[in-house]
Design a protein around this motif. Structure first.
Motif, mmCIF file in Angstrom:
data_model
loop_
_atom_site.group_PDB
_atom_site.id
_atom_site.type_symbol
_atom_site.label_atom_id
_atom_site.label_comp_id
_atom_site.label_asym_id
_atom_site.label_seq_id
_atom_site.Cartn_x
_atom_site.Cartn_y
_atom_site.Cartn_z
ATOM 1 N N ASP A 65 6.889 7.790 -12.243
ATOM 2 C CA ASP A 65 5.889 7.676 -13.317
ATOM 3 C C ASP A 65 4.720 6.783 -12.939
ATOM 4 O O ASP A 65 3.604 7.012 -13.372
ATOM 5 N N CYS A 66 4.982 5.752 -12.160
ATOM 6 C CA CYS A 66 3.935 4.755 -11.925
ATOM 7 C C CYS A 66 3.520 4.626 -10.459
ATOM 8 O O CYS A 66 2.908 3.638 -10.075
ATOM 9 N N HIS A 67 3.834 5.642 -9.654
ATOM 10 C CA HIS A 67 3.389 5.658 -8.262
ATOM 11 C C HIS A 67 2.565 6.911 -7.998
ATOM 12 O O HIS A 67 2.871 7.984 -8.506
ATOM 13 N N ILE A 68 1.530 6.749 -7.196
ATOM 14 C CA ILE A 68 0.652 7.854 -6.834
ATOM 15 C C ILE A 68 1.143 8.417 -5.507
ATOM 16 O O ILE A 68 1.252 7.689 -4.519
ATOM 17 N N ASP A 69 1.462 9.701 -5.506
ATOM 18 C CA ASP A 69 1.935 10.368 -4.298
ATOM 19 C C ASP A 69 0.754 10.649 -3.385
ATOM 20 O O ASP A 69 -0.238 11.227 -3.796
ATOM 21 N N GLN A 70 0.857 10.216 -2.132
ATOM 22 C CA GLN A 70 -0.174 10.472 -1.130
ATOM 23 C C GLN A 70 0.437 11.349 -0.052
ATOM 24 O O GLN A 70 0.985 10.852 0.913
ATOM 25 N N PRO A 71 0.375 12.659 -0.223
ATOM 26 C CA PRO A 71 1.023 13.529 0.752
ATOM 27 C C PRO A 71 0.462 13.318 2.150
ATOM 28 O O PRO A 71 -0.744 13.172 2.327
ATOM 29 N N TYR A 72 1.361 13.286 3.117
ATOM 30 C CA TYR A 72 0.957 13.078 4.508
ATOM 31 C C TYR A 72 0.465 14.384 5.096
ATOM 32 O O TYR A 72 1.044 15.436 4.877
#
Length: 84
Positions: A65-72
């Motif tokens: 909920d509180c983390h932004i996913d930064q796809p590699y």
């Protein structure tokens, strides 16, 4: 991501994957500038949204909920996805 009909003439490098850069990348995705390539450099794949940290610590939100996913994306994958 659609390739640009003109060559890359400028690079915009964002260092760190915080929520300000996430907002900038979202806006970039909706309205990219022709001839400009964006690169995000981050040492993590999930960055916390600092405004939600107190609620996370209190147990009101979970990690996702509180983390932004930064796809590699590797440099090779990036280049092939933006090649014209």
């Amino acid at each position: 991501m659609q390739p640009f009909p003109q060559p890359i003439v400028q690079d915009l490098v964002l260092v760190g994957g915080g929520h300000s850069h996430a907002i900038a990348l979202k806006q970039w995705g909706m309205q990219p500038l022709a001839g400009v390539r964006v690169t995000l450099i981050s040492d993590v794949s999930h960055t916390p949204y600092s405004g939600m940290l107190p609620a996370y610590v209190a147990g009101l939100y979970d990690y996702d909920d509180c983390h932004i996913d930064q796809p590699y994306k590797s440099e090779e994958e990036y280049r092939s996805s933006t090649a014209s």
